[in-house]
Write a protein that holds these residues in place. Structure first.
Motif, PDB file in Angstrom:
ATOM      1  N   GLY A 483      -6.708  36.483  92.421  1.00  0.00           N
ATOM      2  CA  GLY A 483      -7.774  37.473  92.430  1.00  0.00           C
ATOM      3  C   GLY A 483      -7.567  38.639  93.362  1.00  0.00           C
ATOM      4  O   GLY A 483      -8.488  39.436  93.580  1.00  0.00           O
ATOM      5  N   PHE A 484      -6.352  38.800  93.898  1.00  0.00           N
ATOM      6  CA  PHE A 484      -6.100  39.846  94.880  1.00  0.00           C
ATOM      7  C   PHE A 484      -6.196  41.247  94.282  1.00  0.00           C
ATOM      8  O   PHE A 484      -6.658  42.186  94.929  1.00  0.00           O
ATOM      9  N   LYS A 485      -5.799  41.407  93.012  1.00  0.00           N
ATOM     10  CA  LYS A 485      -5.762  42.740  92.407  1.00  0.00           C
ATOM     11  C   LYS A 485      -6.576  42.801  91.113  1.00  0.00           C
ATOM     12  O   LYS A 485      -6.817  41.779  90.459  1.00  0.00           O
ATOM     13  N   ASP A 486      -6.962  44.032  90.766  1.00  0.00           N
ATOM     14  CA  ASP A 486      -7.665  44.231  89.505  1.00  0.00           C
ATOM     15  C   ASP A 486      -6.658  44.477  88.389  1.00  0.00           C
ATOM     16  O   ASP A 486      -5.445  44.461  88.600  1.00  0.00           O
ATOM     17  N   ARG A 487      -7.143  44.727  87.200  1.00  0.00           N
ATOM     18  CA  ARG A 487      -6.295  44.831  86.021  1.00  0.00           C
ATOM     19  C   ARG A 487      -5.355  46.034  86.055  1.00  0.00           C
ATOM     20  O   ARG A 487      -4.346  46.058  85.356  1.00  0.00           O
ATOM     21  N   GLU A 488      -5.642  47.015  86.909  1.00  0.00           N
ATOM     22  CA  GLU A 488      -4.752  48.180  87.023  1.00  0.00           C
ATOM     23  C   GLU A 488      -3.818  48.061  88.225  1.00  0.00           C
ATOM     24  O   GLU A 488      -3.210  49.046  88.642  1.00  0.00           O
ATOM     25  N   ASN A 489      -3.705  46.844  88.769  1.00  0.00           N
ATOM     26  CA  ASN A 489      -2.769  46.572  89.860  1.00  0.00           C
ATOM     27  C   ASN A 489      -3.190  47.239  91.168  1.00  0.00           C
ATOM     28  O   ASN A 489      -2.346  47.570  92.006  1.00  0.00           O
ATOM     29  N   ASN A 490      -4.486  47.416  91.346  1.00  0.00           N
ATOM     30  CA  ASN A 490      -5.022  47.988  92.578  1.00  0.00           C
ATOM     31  C   ASN A 490      -5.763  46.931  93.384  1.00  0.00           C
ATOM     32  O   ASN A 490      -6.365  46.004  92.826  1.00  0.00           O
ATOM     33  N   VAL A 491      -5.746  47.089  94.711  1.00  0.00           N
ATOM     34  CA  VAL A 491      -6.458  46.181  95.600  1.00  0.00           C
ATOM     35  C   VAL A 491      -7.957  46.472  95.516  1.00  0.00           C
ATOM     36  O   VAL A 491      -8.374  47.632  95.448  1.00  0.00           O
ATOM     37  N   ARG A 492      -8.745  45.419  95.510  1.00  0.00           N
ATOM     38  CA  ARG A 492     -10.194  45.570  95.389  1.00  0.00           C
ATOM     39  C   ARG A 492     -10.798  46.111  96.684  1.00  0.00           C
ATOM     40  O   ARG A 492     -10.409  45.681  97.778  1.00  0.00           O
ATOM     41  N   PHE A 493     -11.743  47.019  96.553  1.00  0.00           N
ATOM     42  CA  PHE A 493     -12.416  47.599  97.727  1.00  0.00           C
ATOM     43  C   PHE A 493     -13.748  46.894  97.959  1.00  0.00           C
ATOM     44  O   PHE A 493     -14.511  46.632  97.033  1.00  0.00           O
ATOM     45  N   GLY A 494     -14.021  46.600  99.224  1.00  0.00           N
ATOM     46  CA  GLY A 494     -15.331  46.077  99.611  1.00  0.00           C
ATOM     47  C   GLY A 494     -15.557  44.630  99.236  1.00  0.00           C
ATOM     48  O   GLY A 494     -16.693  44.163  99.289  1.00  0.00           O
ATOM     49  N   GLU A 495     -14.515  43.911  98.853  1.00  0.00           N
ATOM     50  CA  GLU A 495     -14.652  42.499  98.505  1.00  0.00           C
ATOM     51  C   GLU A 495     -13.738  41.673  99.389  1.00  0.00           C
ATOM     52  O   GLU A 495     -12.569  42.022  99.584  1.00  0.00           O
ATOM     53  N   LYS A 496     -14.254  40.576  99.904  1.00  0.00           N
ATOM     54  CA  LYS A 496     -13.395  39.648 100.605  1.00  0.00           C
ATOM     55  C   LYS A 496     -12.598  38.822  99.595  1.00  0.00           C
ATOM     56  O   LYS A 496     -13.100  38.474  98.524  1.00  0.00           O
ATOM     57  N   LEU A 497     -11.386  38.516  99.964  1.00  0.00           N
ATOM     58  CA  LEU A 497     -10.580  37.652  99.102  1.00  0.00           C
ATOM     59  C   LEU A 497     -11.200  36.262  99.069  1.00  0.00           C
ATOM     60  O   LEU A 497     -11.773  35.820 100.072  1.00  0.00           O
ATOM     61  N   PRO A 498     -11.130  35.587  97.923  1.00  0.00           N
ATOM     62  CA  PRO A 498     -10.363  35.888  96.711  1.00  0.00           C
ATOM     63  C   PRO A 498     -11.115  36.705  95.655  1.00  0.00           C
ATOM     64  O   PRO A 498     -11.034  36.390  94.456  1.00  0.00           O
ATOM     65  N   GLY A 499     -11.793  37.722  96.059  1.00  0.00           N
ATOM     66  CA  GLY A 499     -12.411  38.657  95.126  1.00  0.00           C
ATOM     67  C   GLY A 499     -13.363  37.981  94.161  1.00  0.00           C
ATOM     68  O   GLY A 499     -14.302  37.290  94.579  1.00  0.00           O
ATOM     69  N   PRO A 500     -13.161  38.168  92.853  1.00  0.00           N
ATOM     70  CA  PRO A 500     -14.112  37.635  91.869  1.00  0.00           C
ATOM     71  C   PRO A 500     -14.154  36.110  91.828  1.00  0.00           C
ATOM     72  O   PRO A 500     -15.062  35.539  91.226  1.00  0.00           O
ATOM     73  N   LEU A 501     -13.206  35.449  92.484  1.00  0.00           N
ATOM     74  CA  LEU A 501     -13.149  33.989  92.454  1.00  0.00           C
ATOM     75  C   LEU A 501     -13.876  33.345  93.630  1.00  0.00           C
ATOM     76  O   LEU A 501     -13.893  32.121  93.760  1.00  0.00           O
ATOM     77  N   ALA A 502     -14.455  34.159  94.504  1.00  0.00           N
ATOM     78  CA  ALA A 502     -15.040  33.641  95.746  1.00  0.00           C
ATOM     79  C   ALA A 502     -16.115  32.589  95.476  1.00  0.00           C
ATOM     80  O   ALA A 502     -16.154  31.539  96.138  1.00  0.00           O
ATOM     81  N   GLU A 503     -17.006  32.846  94.539  1.00  0.00           N
ATOM     82  CA  GLU A 503     -18.090  31.895  94.263  1.00  0.00           C
ATOM     83  C   GLU A 503     -17.546  30.611  93.652  1.00  0.00           C
ATOM     84  O   GLU A 503     -17.951  29.507  94.030  1.00  0.00           O
ATOM     85  N   LEU A 504     -16.635  30.748  92.692  1.00  0.00           N
ATOM     86  CA  LEU A 504     -16.051  29.573  92.044  1.00  0.00           C
ATOM     87  C   LEU A 504     -15.324  28.691  93.049  1.00  0.00           C
ATOM     88  O   LEU A 504     -15.485  27.470  93.059  1.00  0.00           O
ATOM     89  N   LEU A 505     -14.538  29.311  93.918  1.00  0.00           N
ATOM     90  CA  LEU A 505     -13.713  28.561  94.861  1.00  0.00           C
ATOM     91  C   LEU A 505     -14.457  28.197  96.140  1.00  0.00           C
ATOM     92  O   LEU A 505     -14.031  27.300  96.873  1.00  0.00           O
ATOM     93  N   GLY A 506     -15.549  28.902  96.428  1.00  0.00           N
ATOM     94  CA  GLY A 506     -16.344  28.593  97.603  1.00  0.00           C
ATOM     95  C   GLY A 506     -15.626  28.848  98.911  1.00  0.00           C
ATOM     96  O   GLY A 506     -15.811  28.108  99.890  1.00  0.00           O
ATOM     97  N   ILE A 507     -14.830  29.909  98.964  1.00  0.00           N
ATOM     98  CA  ILE A 507     -14.032  30.201 100.164  1.00  0.00           C
ATOM     99  C   ILE A 507     -14.016  31.695 100.459  1.00  0.00           C
ATOM    100  O   ILE A 507     -14.355  32.517  99.609  1.00  0.00           O
ATOM    101  N   GLU A 508     -13.600  32.016 101.677  1.00  0.00           N
ATOM    102  CA  GLU A 508     -13.222  33.368 102.048  1.00  0.00           C
ATOM    103  C   GLU A 508     -11.847  33.309 102.702  1.00  0.00           C
ATOM    104  O   GLU A 508     -11.534  32.351 103.427  1.00  0.00           O
ATOM    105  N   ILE A 509     -11.028  34.314 102.418  1.00  0.00           N
ATOM    106  CA  ILE A 509      -9.692  34.378 103.007  1.00  0.00           C
ATOM    107  C   ILE A 509      -9.681  35.545 103.983  1.00  0.00           C
ATOM    108  O   ILE A 509      -9.906  36.698 103.593  1.00  0.00           O
ATOM    109  N   GLU A 510      -9.438  35.246 105.242  1.00  0.00           N
ATOM    110  CA  GLU A 510      -9.536  36.274 106.269  1.00  0.00           C
ATOM    111  C   GLU A 510      -8.225  37.009 106.498  1.00  0.00           C
ATOM    112  O   GLU A 510      -8.215  38.222 106.719  1.00  0.00           O
ATOM    113  N   GLU A 511      -7.107  36.266 106.499  1.00  0.00           N
ATOM    114  CA  GLU A 511      -5.805  36.883 106.703  1.00  0.00           C
ATOM    115  C   GLU A 511      -4.769  36.147 105.855  1.00  0.00           C
ATOM    116  O   GLU A 511      -4.977  34.999 105.446  1.00  0.00           O
ATOM    117  N   VAL A 512      -3.634  36.823 105.639  1.00  0.00           N
ATOM    118  CA  VAL A 512      -2.533  36.200 104.897  1.00  0.00           C
ATOM    119  C   VAL A 512      -1.244  36.454 105.665  1.00  0.00           C
ATOM    120  O   VAL A 512      -1.147  37.390 106.465  1.00  0.00           O
TER     121      VAL A 512
END
Length: 651
Positions: A483-512
């Motif tokens: 979920g790091f990138k959108d369909r145009e290969n751009n990084v999502r703005f204003g969303e914590k990783l894992p972006g659209p999967l955050a609710e499903l996965l129940g997590i936040e990713i702070e650093e990589v």
């Protein structure tokens, strides 16, 4: 069942044909594949078509009762065409025009090559449309292989600009989607857009993803026009296929696009090739076969099955006695139902002198001949079994936008997309349960478990489909960067990783953290089970999810590496790094058990593939992938042996 060889009678004195065909019958052959590199024989000068040589070959095949698959010869064009039409040649990224002398040097966007190639196909198929001995046409040969899917010529430049003009409503929309304000790359018209050739640093990632989509479009429109030409002129008894090369995720095209237009999918199966000191792993080989089966969701052909050692330059690993024979059984276990070996006899001239066949240049019947003979005799007794469909509860999902996004930006020097697919695939493969490998837009509602390796590019539609799947009781396993990138290969703005999967996965990713050669990390479970990882890691903060493994190092011991989240009636796992197999094996066993998936225990190098015929008869293909003796439930297995066991209740 078609069992046979790839035969090149034009490489030998034609007087040898009776001897060859007699020996083929002795070996158990009923089918030969011919013709795919013989354009120069069929059209010796422009417009001078002559099929008399192959008329004789087909007449002989008819006498011996051998059916024929005929390859359209467009992968190698004649020297006169190379001299006459320089514009047909592929141009490399470095600006070099490919030379005549290899194969597939043509550009998919060359109208000139399209016309010449369609003309020879039209004349060839028309000539043989009523020939009963020819049952199938193979389009070209290993399309897009060996870098031939990428070209940077003027034809491609203009076609790319036109492709973009058709995709985007305006140049302003393109600028917006690509973010061309960065580094002052804003365009005022589509004609200003360059090819992504060498520049300082790198081209825009969104541009490069569109370029990858364009490359796929270019190849697919070429293939589809050739399929249409064959269908227009072939006999009603003749089918259409093409032979796919391996290395699917290292290609700049999506195999699904033209495969859906084939009567059946064919594949060239090489567990080892030039330069490899050992074959690919059984898991890797199984995954590739499951990928091929997944293209149409049905059984498939192998039209080049390795028997001898291979190499254009450096020769690869020598298959041990019975090992290549085992690979043949293994292919049938994963959905092959017809097989041709490459090649009948090794060639004495040309670039493939080191690509050995069933018979070597010495023209003697040796161990390899006897192995194929024994295999053909054995497998032909199981036609009903090999024609049966394979039903899987588990599916690996892939998306070529994600594949290409990773190729454009690897992020870690140790990253390899195929290896990351195998990382999630192998723990379930070891449980001896069937697995499908399918594109993510296929209906996956009937599966129990979905595996999504490194799905960097995600959109709302795919996210919603997966959420529905999990809510209804399914289990999903994501690995890192999801979920790091959108369909145009751009990084999502204003969303914590894992972006659209955050609710499903129940997590936040702070650093990589990107890891490189020699760098590893350690993890520990709640019950003090320890393990390691490499390539990549993410510092995960569980929100609703439960932590399964945490990091052990000083700075990141408060962060999780692997989590699971209850979502509706199902579960969503997240593997935040290149976790070692031992830990993933435990997770796979837990998932299979909770989802009531049928598994079979076996020794480490023993694979068991269950098959069930349409009338309910059960078989088990038990394969020893090791060079040592093994056993399966008191059944002895010699090195590289396969035993087919019917209806054994103990299994």
């Amino acid at each position: 069942m078609h069992l046979g060889v790839d035969y090149y009678p034009e490489h030998w004195d034609i007087e040898m044909i009776d001897e060859d065909l007699t020996r083929m019958l002795k070996m158990g052959v009923n089918t030969v594949r011919i013709g795919e590199f013989a354009w120069a024989m069929m059209e010796k000068s422009p417009g001078a078509f002559d099929f008399s040589f192959f008329d004789h070959v087909i007449k002989k095949c008819k006498e011996y009762g051998l059916q024929v698959m005929f390859g359209t010869p467009t992968a190698t064009f004649p020297a006169w065409l190379a001299k006459r039409e320089q514009s047909i040649f592929n141009i490399t990224k470095e600006g070099n025009r490919l030379a005549f002398g290899g194969r597939r040097q043509y550009c998919y966007n060359s109208d000139v090559y399209m016309n010449y190639s369609l003309r020879i196909v039209e004349k060839l198929v028309q000539h043989y449309q009523k020939e009963d001995q020819i049952f199938s046409w193979q389009i070209d040969n290993e399309l897009g292989h060996e870098g031939s899917d990428d070209c940077y010529c003027e034809n491609c430049l203009h076609a790319f600009q036109q492709y973009l003009a058709e995709k985007y409503a305006s140049i302003d929309e393109l600028n917006q989607q690509w973010g061309t304000i960065f580094w002052g790359q804003t365009y005022s018209e589509f004609a200003e857009i360059p090819l992504p050739t060498q520049t300082i640093t790198e081209h825009n990632p969104s541009m490069r993803l569109d370029w990858a989509r364009f490359r796929s479009h270019s190849l697919n429109q070429f293939v589809q026009k050739h399929i249409e030409m064959v269908r227009k002129h072939k006999g009603s008894h003749q089918t259409v296929t093409t032979n796919l090369p391996g290395g699917f995720f290292d290609k700049w095209f999506d195999h699904n696009e033209f495969s859906r237009d084939l009567d059946f999918v064919s594949y060239d199966n090489y567990p080892v090739w030039g330069g490899l000191k050992e074959p690919v792993s059984p898991a890797m080989l199984s995954m590739t076969l499951d990928f091929v089966r997944g293209l149409k969701g049905e059984n498939f052909w192998i039209v080049e099955q390795l028997m001898g050692a291979q190499g254009h330059d450096v020769i690869g690993y020598l298959p041990r006695p019975n090992q290549a024979k085992l690979w043949s059984y293994h292919a049938f276990a994963h959905g092959t139902n017809n097989m041709l070996y490459f090649r009948w006899r090794g060639m004495t001239h040309g670039a493939e002198q080191n690509c050995l066949g069933i018979i070597d240049a010495n023209n003697q019947e040796t161990r390899k001949f006897n192995e194929v003979q024994a295999f053909f005799k054995d497998i032909s007794a199981y036609e009903t079994m090999v024609d049966s469909s394979i039903k899987a509860d588990i599916a690996v999902l892939y998306d070529f936008d994600s594949v290409w996004s990773w190729r454009i930006q690897r992020e870690s020097s140790q990253f390899n997309f195929t290896e990351e697919v195998v990382r999630l695939y192998e723990p379930f493969y070891k449980l001896n349960t069937p697995i499908d490998v399918i594109r993510a837009d296929v209906d996956f509602s009937s599966y129990k478990v979905l595996l999504l390796p490194v799905m960097k590019v995600m959109d709302d539609e795919l996210t919603q489909r997966i959420e529905t799947f999990v809510k209804q009781g399914g289990t999903v396993v994501f690995s890192y960067r999801a979920g790091f990138k959108d369909r145009e290969n751009n990084v999502r703005f204003g969303e914590k990783l894992p972006g659209p999967l955050a609710e499903l996965l129940g997590i936040e990713i702070e650093e990589v953290e990107s890891l490189h050669e020699g760098q590893t990390f350690s993890v520990v479970s709640n019950d003090n089970n320890t393990g390691t990882g490499k390539v990549w890691r993410e510092m995960i903060r569980p929100m609703q999810a439960t932590s399964l493994y945490k990091y052990t190092d000083t700075f990141y011991s408060n962060y999780s590496a692997v989590t699971v989240n209850k979502f509706g009636d199902g579960k969503a796992y997240y593997v935040g790094g290149g976790i070692e197999a031992a830990l993933l094996n435990e997770i796979a066993e837990e998932i299979a058990d909770s989802q009531n998936i049928s598994t079979i225990a076996s020794e480490k190098q023993v694979e068991v593939m269950p098959r069930v015929t349409e009338d309910g008869q059960s078989y088990f293909m038990v394969m020893n992938h090791s060079g040592e003796d093994a056993t399966y439930r008191n059944t002895p297995l010699a090195p590289f042996e396969c035993k087919i066991i019917q209806g054994d209740s103990k299994l």
